[in-house]
Structures are given as structure tokens and as C-alpha cells.
Scaffold this motif. Structure first.
Motif, PDB file in Angstrom:
ATOM      1  N   GLU A   1       1.724   9.073 -50.603  1.00 22.07           N
ATOM      2  CA  GLU A   1       2.882   8.606 -50.771  1.00 22.07           C
ATOM      3  C   GLU A   1       3.200   7.681 -51.759  1.00 22.07           C
ATOM      4  OE1 GLU A   1       5.780  10.667 -46.968  1.00 22.07           O
ATOM      5  OE2 GLU A   1       4.769   8.384 -46.887  1.00 22.07           O
ATOM      6  N   LEU A   2       2.762   7.566 -52.524  1.00 21.40           N
ATOM      7  CA  LEU A   2       2.886   5.833 -53.700  1.00 21.40           C
ATOM      8  C   LEU A   2       3.719   6.555 -54.956  1.00 21.40           C
ATOM      9  CD1 LEU A   2      -1.166   4.907 -53.343  1.00 21.40           C
ATOM     10  CD2 LEU A   2       1.119   3.994 -51.356  1.00 21.40           C
ATOM     11  N   ARG A   3       4.114   8.226 -55.584  1.00 18.14           N
ATOM     12  CA  ARG A   3       5.008   8.809 -56.372  1.00 18.14           C
ATOM     13  C   ARG A   3       6.191   8.212 -55.279  1.00 18.14           C
ATOM     14  NH1 ARG A   3       0.551  12.184 -57.775  1.00 18.14           N
ATOM     15  NH2 ARG A   3      -0.998  10.999 -59.522  1.00 18.14           N
ATOM     16  N   PRO A   4       7.169   8.735 -56.813  1.00 18.86           N
ATOM     17  CA  PRO A   4       8.462   9.241 -56.277  1.00 18.86           C
ATOM     18  C   PRO A   4       8.126  10.338 -55.609  1.00 18.86           C
ATOM     19  CG  PRO A   4       8.816   8.062 -57.957  1.00 18.86           C
ATOM     20  CD  PRO A   4       6.478   8.067 -58.169  1.00 18.86           C
ATOM     21  N   LEU A   5       9.581  10.614 -54.342  1.00 23.26           N
ATOM     22  CA  LEU A   5       9.369  11.752 -53.389  1.00 23.26           C
ATOM     23  C   LEU A   5       9.465  12.785 -54.180  1.00 23.26           C
ATOM     24  CD1 LEU A   5      10.914  10.638 -50.426  1.00 23.26           C
ATOM     25  CD2 LEU A   5       8.751  10.961 -50.745  1.00 23.26           C
ATOM     26  N   GLU A   6      10.254  12.918 -55.698  1.00 25.90           N
ATOM     27  CA  GLU A   6      10.715  14.307 -56.311  1.00 25.90           C
ATOM     28  C   GLU A   6       9.203  14.882 -56.529  1.00 25.90           C
ATOM     29  OE1 GLU A   6      11.764  10.590 -58.658  1.00 25.90           O
ATOM     30  OE2 GLU A   6      11.622  11.234 -56.184  1.00 25.90           O
ATOM     31  N   ARG A   7       8.538  13.664 -56.918  1.00 29.85           N
ATOM     32  CA  ARG A   7       6.975  14.538 -57.646  1.00 29.85           C
ATOM     33  C   ARG A   7       5.999  15.011 -56.734  1.00 29.85           C
ATOM     34  NH1 ARG A   7       5.829  11.647 -62.925  1.00 29.85           N
ATOM     35  NH2 ARG A   7       7.126  10.592 -63.283  1.00 29.85           N
ATOM     36  N   HIS A   8       6.526  15.324 -55.497  1.00 25.75           N
ATOM     37  CA  HIS A   8       5.738  15.618 -54.376  1.00 25.75           C
ATOM     38  C   HIS A   8       3.769  16.376 -54.322  1.00 25.75           C
ATOM     39  CE1 HIS A   8       9.628  18.194 -53.693  1.00 25.75           C
ATOM     40  NE2 HIS A   8       9.581  18.511 -55.432  1.00 25.75           N
ATOM     41  N   GLN A   9       3.825  14.735 -54.348  1.00 25.33           N
ATOM     42  CA  GLN A   9       2.022  13.935 -54.308  1.00 25.33           C
ATOM     43  C   GLN A   9       1.743  14.420 -53.301  1.00 25.33           C
ATOM     44  OE1 GLN A   9       2.001   9.775 -54.724  1.00 25.33           O
ATOM     45  NE2 GLN A   9      -0.048  10.067 -55.242  1.00 25.33           N
ATOM     46  N   THR A  10       0.354  15.196 -54.251  1.00 26.20           N
ATOM     47  CA  THR A  10      -0.675  14.827 -52.414  1.00 26.20           C
ATOM     48  C   THR A  10      -2.412  14.828 -52.803  1.00 26.20           C
ATOM     49  OG1 THR A  10      -0.685  17.599 -52.875  1.00 26.20           O
ATOM     50  CG2 THR A  10       1.538  17.366 -51.291  1.00 26.20           C
ATOM     51  N   ASP A  11      -2.614  14.606 -51.772  1.00 20.89           N
ATOM     52  CA  ASP A  11      -4.336  14.073 -52.116  1.00 20.89           C
ATOM     53  C   ASP A  11      -4.760  15.230 -52.643  1.00 20.89           C
ATOM     54  OD1 ASP A  11      -3.535  12.129 -50.652  1.00 20.89           O
ATOM     55  OD2 ASP A  11      -4.739  12.089 -48.665  1.00 20.89           O
ATOM     56  N   GLU A  12      -4.676  16.741 -52.710  1.00 22.21           N
ATOM     57  CA  GLU A  12      -5.755  18.044 -53.028  1.00 22.21           C
ATOM     58  C   GLU A  12      -5.145  17.885 -54.268  1.00 22.21           C
ATOM     59  OE1 GLU A  12      -8.030  19.970 -49.025  1.00 22.21           O
ATOM     60  OE2 GLU A  12      -5.533  20.724 -49.753  1.00 22.21           O
ATOM     61  N   ALA A  13      -3.692  18.119 -55.003  1.00 21.65           N
ATOM     62  CA  ALA A  13      -3.400  18.065 -55.606  1.00 21.65           C
ATOM     63  C   ALA A  13      -4.105  17.235 -56.733  1.00 21.65           C
ATOM     64  CB  ALA A  13      -1.836  18.252 -56.412  1.00 21.65           C
ATOM     65  N   ASP A  14      -3.667  15.582 -56.398  1.00 23.68           N
ATOM     66  CA  ASP A  14      -4.483  14.176 -56.935  1.00 23.68           C
ATOM     67  C   ASP A  14      -6.576  14.660 -57.127  1.00 23.68           C
ATOM     68  OD1 ASP A  14      -2.145  13.510 -57.488  1.00 23.68           O
ATOM     69  OD2 ASP A  14      -2.978  11.830 -56.081  1.00 23.68           O
ATOM     70  N   LEU A  15      -6.514  15.200 -56.236  1.00 22.91           N
ATOM     71  CA  LEU A  15      -8.372  15.436 -56.296  1.00 22.91           C
ATOM     72  C   LEU A  15      -8.750  16.940 -56.648  1.00 22.91           C
ATOM     73  CD1 LEU A  15      -9.039  12.929 -53.792  1.00 22.91           C
ATOM     74  CD2 LEU A  15      -9.059  12.343 -56.424  1.00 22.91           C
ATOM     75  N   MET A  16      -8.851  18.034 -55.250  1.00 20.35           N
ATOM     76  CA  MET A  16      -8.947  18.979 -55.012  1.00 20.35           C
ATOM     77  C   MET A  16      -9.098  19.481 -53.667  1.00 20.35           C
ATOM     78  SD  MET A  16     -13.234  18.264 -55.832  1.00 20.35           S
ATOM     79  CE  MET A  16     -13.602  17.378 -56.785  1.00 20.35           C
ATOM     80  N   PRO A  17      -9.204  20.214 -52.740  1.00 17.98           N
ATOM     81  CA  PRO A  17      -9.453  20.994 -51.747  1.00 17.98           C
ATOM     82  C   PRO A  17     -10.389  20.162 -51.509  1.00 17.98           C
ATOM     83  CG  PRO A  17      -8.684  23.211 -53.185  1.00 17.98           C
ATOM     84  CD  PRO A  17      -9.678  21.616 -53.645  1.00 17.98           C
TER      85      PRO A  17
END
Length: 611
Positions: free
Chosen positions: A504-520
Motif C-alpha cells: 500500500e505504497l502506490r496510489p490505490l488506483e495502481r492496485h499494488q500487490t506484493d506478488e505482482a511486484d515480486l512473483m508468487p
């Protein structure tokens, strides 16, 4: 003959605590008419004295404590562990005192040098068969590879690592010398599942191979900050398990007594065990005891936690709650409060949590109402003090200052990492203020998966003095939280367990998730297993993981892992002290050393592309 093991909760160099625990354990054994009592490895000094084992004065002081202890050994034979210096070299010894007389000191023959252990830095291994005579005051004491005769029972030692050396075990030579009983005083660190292996491979198998009774006695608690000892006491005879104590006690010492018949082994007493080896329960008990010891031994006034509503900080909060629940269950509310330095009160466990744990939700415009509610509901359910504030004004002030300095506006397209990190770092000073005000331990919430790839902001979410879950993968944390809700009754986790992990460090509309940033996370854990625990090259890791996805995707994940692993060693060097909880951790202080600067597996990753 009544044989007993006593586990003690010691502190490095805390002579008053350590000697009192030993004397109290001996007193209880004498009250129960025990003939032979085994205390753990290095129980006089504590196992975690580190480089102080190289000093002369530590061993001399330990010997002074042994002389006090022997006055309490009338009518009983006791083994206590201590370091002994001979000609400037330190040995790890088990001193046998019988009816007030020191019979001898047996020295450890094999030293643990893998994983969390660095024993050869401090100790030398003692050669098999060698015996010397030590002059201590007016006494001449045999020392080395000894056996003892106690009321017609021949007794010898394997000291911790000695018992793990398979075909090299000293027990084979002890069998040839006709021993009836082997004592194994240990400082065997906790890892999930290890007790089962210890019970089977060291104790039962040892008693069978060496045709004797075999007693294992472990240290108890979080002795020095990182490693946890479960207080295992295990007794077997001729391959048959006789007794196992319940581990992870909050008491200063525990004793397990069993009546052993050496002439007719089938007639020996068998004591049913109430201990459990279930992985989640075992882990919970270990962390609860470790937190209990950490807060009282550090003389802190409780814990402070930045509670984000996410999985990791929620796990830390529940572990503190379990520390209180389990401590009160064993010690009573007043007894528990006194042990952690609180005024005695007959409180509920939630009220006691409120006296020990303060949480704060530090929101920004990028935080969601879902995580706020998850944090608020959880804190209320366990009784923790809960604060909530926003940090947007401080983030804006920092951002404006740097924009003015560099002469341009920061944007998410150009400055993504910068804009994420400033939020995490802005949370740090104010949560530290709360910890300072309360004189409390500030908990950090990074898990092992984040440590692998540096998915944490240094001086941000890594700020703190203790990292309770840094030894656990994200996969394990997520399943543990579901288990804690279902099996431990922590219904306040229901919102947490329905959220997808996100920074939850990017704007909410960017729908940030850990696994999207990294990998499953499941893939990350598998790569870690093969790359770090099994020490395989990128190509070898790929051969083990081809089944998890399309070849190009799997190679991309593996490449990302190795690159992030390499460039983030400096972060792992700065992770707060963490509990060792599994067969592996990535703390360079206690398990996994790696160079801060390296090639980053350049050629190895080129080979992966061609594989």
C-alpha cells in the motif's frame, strides 16, 4: 534407579540466575530421590557467551560457581556444563559431582560448525581416549574422555553435537567400555520439526545402538536473543522411549524423573508424554516463550508495533497475545505479570496484553479502509492499545524539500521507488518515539521472503530492535494466520485473512500487490529452498522448478530472485535480531553468509538463459 534431566532457562554470564536455577533443580531432584541428574550443556555460563569463551576469567568464574553448586549435591550425582581453559585453549565440559565430590570433567569431542553454530571459533575438540589431570586448588581432577561408576552403574557422555555424528559418535566407544547410561547435555537450538528428529535419531537410536539407557537434556528459552531452546528432556532405553517432557515452559526450570531398571529394562517406568510436535503449535509455543524471555531479560516495558493490517504485523501482534495467554496459563496472571516486570494484578489476558502491547496504524492517502479496519479489529480483539494517525503532511514536507533541491516534481513514472520509500521511512521516527516513551521493544515485521529479495525499506518497515518473524517465509506466515484464527480462536484475524498482501505504497488506483511486484510467494519459497538452503546454481534451481510454469516465466522468476538476492545482502546485514525458527534463515549473523559485493551470478544467469 531414579534418573532425571533438568532443563534450565539461563542467561549468558548471569551468575545469580544461572546458579540459582541449577541449585533449585538439584533441590527438586533430591526431593524426588533422584540418583543421577543431568543438566544442559554450558548451563553454568549459558551457551551464548560468544567470544567471551576465549577469556580466562569466564572459565575461572564458572569454576567458582561449580564449587558453590557442589555443596548442594550431597546424596546425588549431578552433571553441570561449563567451559574449561587448559593452556590457553577452551574446552566444552560436563562436570560430574557425586555426593559433594567432583569425580571428573568430560569434554566434548565434536563441535557444531554449520547453520547457526560457530563452536570451533571458541572451543577445541577433545581427542578420543585422552585423559589428563587438572589441578584446581588442592584438588586433582581427571578430565577428558571418561566414564564414571555411580552405585554400580557405568555412565558416559555424548555432549550435544557428539550425538549427531552418526558413525563417528563417541557412544560406540562407550558401548565397548560397557556403559549402562549415556548422558547427553545439550544446547540444541529450536527449529520446526527438529525435536522429532532429535528424539528418533539421537536418543532412541543411540539407546538401541549402544544397548543402554540414554538421557538427553536441553537448555530452555531464549537465552541470548536469537536462538530458542525448547527444554527437551528425552529418555530412552534399548530403543524404547521411556519419557519425554512437555517443552517450552515459562518456568525457570523443569525436571523430568523416571525410574530406570538397568538389570531388567522391560521393567523400567514409561511416562506418557503430553508434548505435541504439530508444526504450527510448536512454532507458536517457541515464539511465545522467546518473546517472554526477550522482554523480561532486556528489562523492557513491553512491545510497540506499527500495525498495518497486513499479514506480517498481524502475526507479530498475535504472537504477543499468545505469549500472554500461554504465560498466564502456566504462571497465573499475577505470576506472569511479576515475571515480565509489571505490577501484580489478577487481570484477564486481554487486559495484560493492553499493559504490554501498543500498536499504531500509520495511514497515508494510499492506505485503504480495509487495512485500517483489519488493524483496528485485531487490536481490539486481543486488548492491545491502538493508535491511528496519518503521515501525509510529513511525506509532503519531505517531498517538497527534495523537489525544491533538484528543481523538478517527483512522479510515479520516474520516481516510483523514491515515492514508496519515503512513506515507509516517514513512519519510522514517530513509531520509535512511541517505543521510547514506553521504554518498549519496537518490533519489526519483515519476513524471510522479503529478506531474500530485499522487499523492505531500510530505515522504514525494517526499523526496530527485534524481528520476530524474519525467520519465516511469507507462505508460512499466511497459513499460520489462518490456523491461528481457526485453531487458537483469534477471530479478530478474519479481516486480515481476507486481504491480499500489499505494501500500500502506490496510489490505490495502481492496485499494488506484493506478488505482482515480486512473483508468487509459493514460487519464491521454492526458489529459496533450492538456491539458499540446498545451495544450487541458477541452472540447477531451474531443473527442480520446471514444473511450476512456462520455461520463460520460470527463468524470469529465478533470474529476478538471484539478482535481488545479490544486491540486497547489505539489507540482510542490517535486519534486526531475529529468532531462528526453521531449518534455514537468511540472517548472516546466524545462518547464511554472503558477500555484500559480488558478480551477482552474472555467468550463472547467462547459463540459465541458454538452459
Amino acid at each position: 534407579m531414579k534418573i532425571a534431566g533438568a532443563t534450565v532457562n539461563q542467561v549468558p554470564m548471569d551468575w545469580d540466575n544461572n546458579t540459582r536455577n541449577i541449585i533449585d533443580a538439584i533441590g527438586e531432584a533430591r526431593r524426588q530421590q533422584v540418583a543421577i541428574l543431568c543438566l544442559p550443556e554450558l548451563s553454568v555460563t549459558g551457551y551464548g557467551c560468544e567470544d567471551l569463551f576465549l577469556s580466562d576469567w569466564l572459565a575461572e568464574k564458572a569454576w567458582e560457581e561449580v564449587l558453590q553448586i557442589r555443596a548442594h549435591c550431597m546424596g546425588i550425582t549431578v552433571s553441570v556444563g561449563l567451559p574449561v581453559r587448559i593452556a590457553g585453549i577452551t574446552y566444552n565440559g560436563a562436570c560430574v559431582i557425586s555426593d559433594g565430590k567432583i569425580l571428573g570433567i568430560t569434554f566434548k569431542q565434536y563441535l557444531a560448525r554449520d547453520g547457526v553454530h560457530y563452536e570451533p571459533r571458541w572451543f577445541d575438540a577433545w581427542p578420543a581416549h585422552k585423559v589428563v589431570t587438572l589441578a584446581r586448588g588442592e584438588e586433582s581432577i581427571p578430565a577428558g574422555d571418561l566414564i564414571y561408576d555411580v552405585a554400580g552403574i557405568k555412565m558416559g557422555f555424548e555432549i550435544c553435537e557428539d550425538g549427531w555424528r552418526k558413525d563417528l559418535r563417541p557412544g560406540y566407544r562407550l558401548r565397548d567400555r560397557g556403559v549402562d547410561l549415556i548422558l547427553n547435555p545439550s544446547a540444541s537450538h529450536f527449529a520446526m520439526g527438529k525435536s522429532t528428529v532429535r528424539e528418533r535419531d539421537v536418543v532412541q537410536e543411540g539407546s538401541s545402538l549402544f544397548a543402554c539407557a540414554y538421557l538427553f537434556t536441553n537448555l530452555l528459552g531464549n537465552e541470548a536473543g536469537r536462538m530458542i531452546y525448547d527444554g527437551d528432556i528425552i529418555l530412552a532405553q534399548h530403543g524404547r522411549l521411556l519419557a519425554v517432557n512437555k517443552r517450552f515452559s515459562f518456568l525457570p526450570f523443569n525436571i523430568l524423573v523416571c525410574d530406570v531398571n538397568f538389570r531388567q529394562p522391560a521393567a523400567s517406568e514409561v511416562i506418557p508424554s503430553t508434548d505435541t510436535k504439530e508444526r504450527n503449535e510448536e512454532l507458536t509455543r517457541a515464539v511465545a516463550l522467546a518473546l517472554f524471555d526477550y522482554v523480561r531479560k532486556s528489562r523492557a516495558k513491553g512491545f510497540v508495533l506499527s500495525l498495518s493490517g497486513g499479514a506480517d504485523s498481524s502475526a507479530c501482534a498475535v504472537f504477543v497475545a499468545e505469549m500472554v495467554i500461554r504465560g498466564i496459563r502456566e504462571l497465573g496472571a499475577k505470576g506472569f505479570a511479576e515475571r515480565v516486570g509489571l505490577p501484580a494484578a489478577d487481570d484477564t489476558w486481554q487486559q495484560t496484553v493492553g499493559r504490554l502491547l501498543t500498536c499504531a496504524y500509520q495511514g497515508t492517502r494510499n492506505s485503504s479502509t480495509n487495512t485500517y479496519e483489519a488493524a483496528r479489529v485485531l487490536a481490539a480483539s486481543i486488548g492491545a492499545v491502538f493508535h491511528s494517525w496519518t503521515i501525509d503532511d510529513t511525506v509532503t514536507a519531505y517531498t517538497q524539500k527534495i523537489e525544491q533541491a533538484i528543481g523538478r516534481t517527483l512522479t510515479w513514472e520516474q520516481d516510483d521507488i523514491t515515492l514508496q520509500n519515503v512513506q515507509a521511512r516517514t513512519r519510522s521516527p514517530i513509531i520509535w518515539m512511541l517505543a521510547n516513551i514506553h521504554r518498549a521493544v519496537l518490533l519489526t515485521t519483515s519476513n524471510r521472503s522479503e529478506g531474500d529479495v530485499g522487499y523492505a525499506t531500510m530505515d522504514g518497515d525494517t526499523s526496530g530492535s527485534l524481528a520476530p518473524i524474519a525467520g519465516l517465509t511469507k507462505v508460512f506466515v499466511l497459513q499460520w494466520l489462518r490456523w491461528a484464527q481457526q485453531e487458537l480462536g483469534h477471530d479478530g484475524l478474519y479481516l486480515v485473512n481476507n486481504l491480499q498482501p500489499t505494501a500500500e505504497l502506490r496510489p490505490l488506483e495502481r492496485h499494488q500487490t506484493d506478488e505482482a511486484d515480486l512473483m508468487p510467494y509459493a514460487v519464491l519459497a521454492e526458489i529459496e529452498r533450492w538456491a539458499i538452503q540446498e545451495r544450487k546454481s541458477p541452472v540447477e534451481v531451474y531443473h527442480h522448478l520446471q514444473h511450476v510454469g512456462e520455461p520463460a516465466q520460470v527463468k524470469a522468476w529465478i533470474t529476478k530472485f538471484f539478482r535481488l538476492w545479490s544486491i540486497n545482502q547489505w539489507k540482510r546485514e542490517r535486519i534486526a535480531p531475529a529468532f531462528h525458527l526453521d531449518d534455514i534463515n537468511v540472517d548472516p549473523r546466524t545462518w547464511c553468509r554472503f558477500p555484500i559485493l559480488s558478480s551477482g551470478f552474472a555467468r550463472e544467469l547467462q547459463a540459465l538463459e541458454r538452459a
